[in-house]
Design a protein around this motif. Sequence first.
Motif, PDB file in Angstrom:
ATOM      1  N   LYS A  21      -6.428   8.238  -8.217  1.00  0.00           N
ATOM      2  CA  LYS A  21      -6.158   6.961  -8.026  1.00  0.00           C
ATOM      3  C   LYS A  21      -7.520   5.958  -8.097  1.00  0.00           C
ATOM      4  O   LYS A  21      -8.613   6.631  -7.686  1.00  0.00           O
ATOM      5  CB  LYS A  21      -5.667   6.570  -6.268  1.00  0.00           C
ATOM      6  CG  LYS A  21      -6.401   7.354  -5.327  1.00  0.00           C
ATOM      7  CD  LYS A  21      -5.836   7.249  -4.146  1.00  0.00           C
ATOM      8  CE  LYS A  21      -6.563   7.881  -3.148  1.00  0.00           C
ATOM      9  NZ  LYS A  21      -5.815   7.789  -1.564  1.00  0.00           N
TER      10      LYS A  21
ATOM     11  N   ASP B 239       4.976  -7.615  -7.329  1.00  0.00           N
ATOM     12  CA  ASP B 239       3.997  -6.727  -7.859  1.00  0.00           C
ATOM     13  C   ASP B 239       3.701  -5.803  -6.722  1.00  0.00           C
ATOM     14  O   ASP B 239       3.700  -5.896  -5.453  1.00  0.00           O
ATOM     15  CB  ASP B 239       2.638  -7.545  -7.768  1.00  0.00           C
ATOM     16  CG  ASP B 239       2.542  -8.232  -9.135  1.00  0.00           C
ATOM     17  OD1 ASP B 239       3.559  -7.965 -10.049  1.00  0.00           O
ATOM     18  OD2 ASP B 239       1.296  -8.854  -9.385  1.00  0.00           O
TER      19      ASP B 239
ATOM     20  N   ASP C 104       8.839  -0.342  -4.632  1.00  0.00           N
ATOM     21  CA  ASP C 104       7.979  -0.458  -3.919  1.00  0.00           C
ATOM     22  C   ASP C 104       8.011   0.386  -2.589  1.00  0.00           C
ATOM     23  O   ASP C 104       7.514  -0.119  -1.407  1.00  0.00           O
ATOM     24  CB  ASP C 104       7.879  -2.078  -3.152  1.00  0.00           C
ATOM     25  CG  ASP C 104       9.105  -2.456  -2.526  1.00  0.00           C
ATOM     26  OD1 ASP C 104      10.194  -1.435  -2.534  1.00  0.00           O
ATOM     27  OD2 ASP C 104       9.280  -3.488  -2.036  1.00  0.00           O
TER      28      ASP C 104
ATOM     29  N   SER D 174      -8.789   1.906  -7.823  1.00  0.00           N
ATOM     30  CA  SER D 174      -8.389   0.315  -7.657  1.00  0.00           C
ATOM     31  C   SER D 174      -8.878  -0.363  -8.968  1.00  0.00           C
ATOM     32  O   SER D 174      -9.654  -0.168  -9.715  1.00  0.00           O
ATOM     33  CB  SER D 174      -9.126  -0.040  -6.387  1.00  0.00           C
ATOM     34  OG  SER D 174     -10.483  -0.367  -6.907  1.00  0.00           O
TER      35      SER D 174
ATOM     36  N   SER E  18      -1.219 -13.349  -5.622  1.00  0.00           N
ATOM     37  CA  SER E  18      -0.492 -11.996  -6.106  1.00  0.00           C
ATOM     38  C   SER E  18       1.035 -12.327  -6.519  1.00  0.00           C
ATOM     39  O   SER E  18       1.686 -13.683  -5.892  1.00  0.00           O
ATOM     40  CB  SER E  18      -0.050 -11.101  -5.004  1.00  0.00           C
ATOM     41  OG  SER E  18      -1.437 -10.528  -4.546  1.00  0.00           O
TER      42      SER E  18
ATOM     43  N   GLY F 105      -3.868 -11.356  -7.233  1.00  0.00           N
ATOM     44  CA  GLY F 105      -4.081 -10.438  -5.872  1.00  0.00           C
ATOM     45  C   GLY F 105      -5.812 -10.369  -5.873  1.00  0.00           C
ATOM     46  O   GLY F 105      -6.455 -10.953  -6.314  1.00  0.00           O
TER      47      GLY F 105
ATOM     48  N   LYS G 174       1.669  -3.073  -4.904  1.00  0.00           N
ATOM     49  CA  LYS G 174      -0.131  -2.883  -4.452  1.00  0.00           C
ATOM     50  C   LYS G 174      -0.356  -1.385  -4.702  1.00  0.00           C
ATOM     51  O   LYS G 174      -1.494  -1.310  -5.261  1.00  0.00           O
ATOM     52  CB  LYS G 174      -0.100  -3.208  -2.977  1.00  0.00           C
ATOM     53  CG  LYS G 174      -1.445  -3.177  -2.370  1.00  0.00           C
ATOM     54  CD  LYS G 174      -2.161  -4.315  -2.681  1.00  0.00           C
ATOM     55  CE  LYS G 174      -3.404  -4.516  -1.881  1.00  0.00           C
ATOM     56  NZ  LYS G 174      -4.259  -5.797  -2.100  1.00  0.00           N
ATOM     57  N   TYR G 175       0.186  -0.369  -4.293  1.00  0.00           N
ATOM     58  CA  TYR G 175      -0.350   0.717  -4.636  1.00  0.00           C
ATOM     59  C   TYR G 175       0.655   1.622  -5.333  1.00  0.00           C
ATOM     60  O   TYR G 175       1.900   1.769  -4.927  1.00  0.00           O
ATOM     61  CB  TYR G 175      -0.779   1.558  -3.112  1.00  0.00           C
ATOM     62  CG  TYR G 175      -1.584   0.588  -2.315  1.00  0.00           C
ATOM     63  CD1 TYR G 175      -2.961   0.662  -2.671  1.00  0.00           C
ATOM     64  CD2 TYR G 175      -1.334   0.236  -1.275  1.00  0.00           C
ATOM     65  CE1 TYR G 175      -3.785   0.002  -1.793  1.00  0.00           C
ATOM     66  CE2 TYR G 175      -2.025  -0.634  -0.460  1.00  0.00           C
ATOM     67  CZ  TYR G 175      -3.236  -0.653  -0.916  1.00  0.00           C
ATOM     68  OH  TYR G 175      -3.949  -1.478   0.033  1.00  0.00           O
ATOM     69  N   SER G 176       0.164   2.537  -6.449  1.00  0.00           N
ATOM     70  CA  SER G 176       1.069   3.284  -7.244  1.00  0.00           C
ATOM     71  C   SER G 176       0.124   4.490  -7.984  1.00  0.00           C
ATOM     72  O   SER G 176      -0.921   4.282  -8.512  1.00  0.00           O
ATOM     73  CB  SER G 176       1.641   2.541  -8.209  1.00  0.00           C
ATOM     74  OG  SER G 176       2.526   3.462  -8.867  1.00  0.00           O
TER      75      SER G 176
ATOM     76  N   ARG H 170      -4.060   2.223  -8.942  1.00  0.00           N
ATOM     77  CA  ARG H 170      -3.090   2.733 -10.308  1.00  0.00           C
ATOM     78  C   ARG H 170      -3.667   4.065 -10.352  1.00  0.00           C
ATOM     79  O   ARG H 170      -4.912   4.458 -10.159  1.00  0.00           O
ATOM     80  CB  ARG H 170      -3.087   1.680 -11.138  1.00  0.00           C
ATOM     81  CG  ARG H 170      -2.443   0.343 -11.059  1.00  0.00           C
ATOM     82  CD  ARG H 170      -1.093   0.537 -10.867  1.00  0.00           C
ATOM     83  NE  ARG H 170      -0.505  -0.695 -10.736  1.00  0.00           N
ATOM     84  CZ  ARG H 170      -0.273  -1.254  -9.343  1.00  0.00           C
ATOM     85  NH1 ARG H 170      -0.620  -0.804  -8.304  1.00  0.00           N
ATOM     86  NH2 ARG H 170       0.575  -2.469  -9.091  1.00  0.00           N
TER      87      ARG H 170
ATOM     88  N   GLU I  69      -7.689  -4.892  -5.173  1.00  0.00           N
ATOM     89  CA  GLU I  69      -7.553  -3.736  -4.363  1.00  0.00           C
ATOM     90  C   GLU I  69      -6.283  -2.686  -4.613  1.00  0.00           C
ATOM     91  O   GLU I  69      -6.231  -1.767  -4.238  1.00  0.00           O
ATOM     92  CB  GLU I  69      -7.557  -3.855  -2.856  1.00  0.00           C
ATOM     93  CG  GLU I  69      -8.859  -4.605  -2.372  1.00  0.00           C
ATOM     94  CD  GLU I  69     -10.007  -3.833  -2.656  1.00  0.00           C
ATOM     95  OE1 GLU I  69     -10.106  -2.525  -2.863  1.00  0.00           O
ATOM     96  OE2 GLU I  69     -11.058  -4.307  -2.650  1.00  0.00           O
ATOM     97  N   GLN I  70      -5.496  -3.274  -5.718  1.00  0.00           N
ATOM     98  CA  GLN I  70      -4.191  -2.662  -6.347  1.00  0.00           C
ATOM     99  C   GLN I  70      -4.801  -1.199  -6.744  1.00  0.00           C
ATOM    100  O   GLN I  70      -5.755  -1.236  -7.395  1.00  0.00           O
ATOM    101  CB  GLN I  70      -3.640  -3.416  -7.308  1.00  0.00           C
ATOM    102  CG  GLN I  70      -3.291  -4.804  -7.062  1.00  0.00           C
ATOM    103  CD  GLN I  70      -4.113  -5.678  -7.297  1.00  0.00           C
ATOM    104  OE1 GLN I  70      -5.252  -5.788  -7.145  1.00  0.00           O
ATOM    105  NE2 GLN I  70      -3.669  -6.881  -7.956  1.00  0.00           N
TER     106      GLN I  70
END
Length: 324
Positions: A249, A278, A128, A251, A274, A208, A280-282, A214, A211-212
Amino acid sequence: MSNVLITGGAGFVGSNLADRLVAQGDKVTIVDDLSMGLVENIPDSDLVTFYEESITNKEFMEHLLVKNKFDYIYLFAGVASVADSVARPYETHQVNQEANVFLLEIIRKRKLPVKKILFASSAAVYGDDPQLPKTELSRIKPLTPYAIDKFASERYMIDYGNLYDLPTVAVRFFNIFGPKQNPSSPYSGVISIITDCIREGKTFNLYGDGEQVRDFTYIDDIIDALLLLTRSDNASNTHGTYNVATGMKTSLKDMISIYEDIAGKKLDIKYLESRKGDIKYSYADTSKLCKLGYKPKYSVEMGLRKYWKYVNEKGGNDYENFNN
């Protein structure tokens, strides 16, 4: 004709790689214990030899390596369930790290003439850490035994390459999707699960707010990258680790919206809290790989269109097998 070994070759990435190698006339040996892969994924070809066996069987693996003297070795076998690694850390460690180091040691001790050894790691090694996009020099922060083993194994690969002049390379996969991905797997990609839900009218549990973010990458781009890193003259002397993704990227919400338009159906979504741990952003910085000539061909929409066509026209039997 090259002689190729794929461990975990009945799984998602391994079987897609096997398809490409067979199509170009290579001889392929697959070792898979079918704990997560499916025998139906394996190409039906005289060029393919399949062994239902665990890579932890040291006697078997040593005999196989010495007898066949493979040109290329792709190491995909592993327990891919993060939850399983948390529940059974040592058992999964034996598969995810020890078995791979043993293979390197056999290659080193027996001086086997391998042209390239590629190990499949994961973006999970970044954990993270908030830095975005993820570069190969980003902080490593593995949060689970699965991620620890992935990072340790990639370091063994690179250091065996540097110390013993073995032709090794490691890749960090992000969010791959495409044909032969099992939606019933405990570590299935979210897109294969959503595909199954849309086709079968099931409810998708979204943890969640959606808005994650990937880096969703279609499997054909992944295979192109793997072949570039193992076969290209540009990568012939590379020891190192490479992010393999698109560098774009998306969402989860936006991806679902695109997919609904393609399928002409609405996804039934149940929003849940969530899950602990987990991320959130990747998403990836792929500039290191691009310098070798990598150019991803598929946007998320293009990949989803091809995948949806596959599961409806060609992949129906696959999904029946998944759900039986």
